[in-house]
Write a protein that holds these residues in place. Structure first.
Motif, PDB file in Angstrom:
ATOM      1  N   ILE A   1       0.831  -1.206   0.000  1.00  0.00           N
ATOM      2  CA  ILE A   1       0.000   0.000   0.000  1.00  0.00           C
ATOM      3  C   ILE A   1       0.865   1.254   0.000  1.00  0.00           C
ATOM      4  CG2 ILE A   1      -1.609   1.345   1.417  1.00  0.00           C
ATOM      5  CD1 ILE A   1      -2.926  -1.402   2.140  1.00  0.00           C
ATOM      6  N   ASP A   2       1.848   1.305   0.899  1.00  0.00           N
ATOM      7  CA  ASP A   2       2.684   2.505   1.016  1.00  0.00           C
ATOM      8  C   ASP A   2       3.569   2.736  -0.206  1.00  0.00           C
ATOM      9  OD1 ASP A   2       1.759   3.450   3.485  1.00  0.00           O
ATOM     10  OD2 ASP A   2       3.021   2.032   4.573  1.00  0.00           O
ATOM     11  N   LEU A   3       3.856   1.679  -0.963  1.00  0.00           N
ATOM     12  CA  LEU A   3       4.689   1.819  -2.165  1.00  0.00           C
ATOM     13  C   LEU A   3       3.870   2.091  -3.424  1.00  0.00           C
ATOM     14  CD1 LEU A   3       7.314  -0.972  -1.447  1.00  0.00           C
ATOM     15  CD2 LEU A   3       7.713   1.508  -1.474  1.00  0.00           C
ATOM     16  N   ASN A   4       2.558   2.141  -3.303  1.00  0.00           N
ATOM     17  CA  ASN A   4       1.699   2.374  -4.461  1.00  0.00           C
ATOM     18  C   ASN A   4       2.074   3.632  -5.243  1.00  0.00           C
ATOM     19  OD1 ASN A   4      -1.240   2.422  -5.836  1.00  0.00           O
ATOM     20  ND2 ASN A   4      -0.825   0.438  -4.871  1.00  0.00           N
TER      21      ASN A   4
ATOM     22  N   ASP B   1       9.607   9.131  -5.981  1.00  0.00           N
ATOM     23  CA  ASP B   1      10.704   8.161  -5.998  1.00  0.00           C
ATOM     24  C   ASP B   1      10.871   7.478  -4.647  1.00  0.00           C
ATOM     25  OD1 ASP B   1      11.392   8.717  -8.652  1.00  0.00           O
ATOM     26  OD2 ASP B   1      12.636  10.421  -8.030  1.00  0.00           O
ATOM     27  N   ASP B   2      10.458   8.162  -3.602  1.00  0.00           N
ATOM     28  CA  ASP B   2      10.630   7.675  -2.233  1.00  0.00           C
ATOM     29  C   ASP B   2       9.264   7.724  -1.542  1.00  0.00           C
ATOM     30  OD1 ASP B   2      11.136   7.384   0.492  1.00  0.00           O
ATOM     31  OD2 ASP B   2      12.913   8.675   0.471  1.00  0.00           O
ATOM     32  N   PRO B   3       8.806   6.625  -0.943  1.00  0.00           N
ATOM     33  CA  PRO B   3       7.477   6.637  -0.308  1.00  0.00           C
ATOM     34  C   PRO B   3       7.364   7.666   0.816  1.00  0.00           C
ATOM     35  CG  PRO B   3       8.683   4.659   0.306  1.00  0.00           C
ATOM     36  CD  PRO B   3       9.480   5.340  -0.771  1.00  0.00           C
ATOM     37  N   ALA B   4       8.475   8.059   1.396  1.00  0.00           N
ATOM     38  CA  ALA B   4       8.444   9.077   2.454  1.00  0.00           C
ATOM     39  C   ALA B   4       8.025  10.441   1.907  1.00  0.00           C
ATOM     40  CB  ALA B   4       9.810   9.183   3.122  1.00  0.00           C
ATOM     41  N   LEU B   5       8.152  10.626   0.591  1.00  0.00           N
ATOM     42  CA  LEU B   5       7.809  11.906  -0.028  1.00  0.00           C
ATOM     43  C   LEU B   5       6.327  12.010  -0.392  1.00  0.00           C
ATOM     44  CD1 LEU B   5      10.903  12.287  -2.371  1.00  0.00           C
ATOM     45  CD2 LEU B   5      10.529  13.316  -0.117  1.00  0.00           C
ATOM     46  N   SER B   6       5.606  10.919  -0.247  1.00  0.00           N
ATOM     47  CA  SER B   6       4.187  10.928  -0.587  1.00  0.00           C
ATOM     48  C   SER B   6       3.375  11.386   0.616  1.00  0.00           C
ATOM     49  CB  SER B   6       3.728   9.540  -1.022  1.00  0.00           C
ATOM     50  OG  SER B   6       2.344   9.559  -1.257  1.00  0.00           O
ATOM     51  N   GLU B   7       2.767  12.561   0.509  1.00  0.00           N
ATOM     52  CA  GLU B   7       1.972  13.078   1.621  1.00  0.00           C
ATOM     53  C   GLU B   7       0.612  12.402   1.729  1.00  0.00           C
ATOM     54  OE1 GLU B   7       0.455  17.154   1.089  1.00  0.00           O
ATOM     55  OE2 GLU B   7       1.384  17.058  -0.893  1.00  0.00           O
TER      56      GLU B   7
ATOM     57  N   GLY C   1      -0.068   6.609   4.494  1.00  0.00           N
ATOM     58  CA  GLY C   1       0.156   6.506   5.925  1.00  0.00           C
ATOM     59  C   GLY C   1       1.631   6.623   6.261  1.00  0.00           C
ATOM     60  N   TYR C   2       2.472   6.012   5.437  1.00  0.00           N
ATOM     61  CA  TYR C   2       3.917   6.076   5.676  1.00  0.00           C
ATOM     62  C   TYR C   2       4.424   7.512   5.535  1.00  0.00           C
ATOM     63  CZ  TYR C   2       8.892   5.092   5.285  1.00  0.00           C
ATOM     64  OH  TYR C   2      10.247   5.081   5.472  1.00  0.00           O
ATOM     65  N   GLY C   3       4.046   8.169   4.456  1.00  0.00           N
ATOM     66  CA  GLY C   3       4.471   9.551   4.234  1.00  0.00           C
ATOM     67  C   GLY C   3       3.980  10.479   5.330  1.00  0.00           C
TER      68      GLY C   3
END
Length: 176
Positions: free
Chosen positions: A143-146, A154-160, A163-165
């Motif tokens: 889900i978080d890598l979608n 490029d990085d899931p942390a950059l997706s606002e 849940g991960y972002g």
């Protein structure tokens, strides 16, 4: 915000999510319904339920509901009061109703904001039962890598909008 509010209302716990442009993924934990409903039992139960309903209902709606309850009690119709309150309680701890109401409320909001009418999603939602452990971790990662797989970041942390972002961004609610 609406997703988190509906989660709080329904008792369905959000573990992670990914909001995409034309769909969303959400991993939830559904609590034991009977155990969850116990908080609305006893002498203070009805008051706790009314406070809980304020999560998604307006003050005006709750005032009208209290008036209906008073009228039923004036008629000594306690069974009618319980039937009325049961309509709300049946919506708790049910993933199907959680998703249905989330989609309906979001559609109404979105349509109002954009001067449009109609549904936003054509298909019924799909659900998969996931056990704890590795399967749960794998599903959360999927889900978080979608947004990464879709080429949005490029990085899931950059997706606002995951849940991960959101957790990496500092949200205590998402970290939990």
């Amino acid at each position: 915000r609406m997703m988190w509010r509906m989660s709080q209302f329904s008792g369905v716990e959000i573990l992670t999510y990914a909001l995409m442009d034309n769909h969303f993924h959400i991993l939830v934990k559904v609590p034991d319904r009977e155990k969850w409903l116990r908080k609305f039992e006893g002498p203070e139960g009805e008051g706790k339920l009314m406070t809980h309903l304020a999560t998604v209902y307006s003050k005006a709606f709750l005032a009208q509901l209290r008036k209906e309850i008073e009228q039923l009690r004036a008629l000594e119709d306690e069974e009618g009061v319980q039937v009325l309150l049961a309509r709300f309680k049946k919506r708790f701890c049910d993933v199907s109703l959680f998703v249905k109401e989330l989609k309906e409320r979001f559609s109404r909001w979105y349509n109002k904001q954009n001067g449009r009418r109609g549904t936003l999603w054509m298909d019924r939602f799909q659900s998969v039962l996931v056990e704890d452990g590795k399967a749960l971790e794998t599903m959360a990662a999927y889900i978080d890598l979608n947004p990464v797989r879709a080429g949005l970041v490029d990085d899931p942390a950059l997706s606002e909008w995951t849940g991960y972002g959101e957790a990496v961004g500092g949200s205590r609610r998402a970290r939990r």
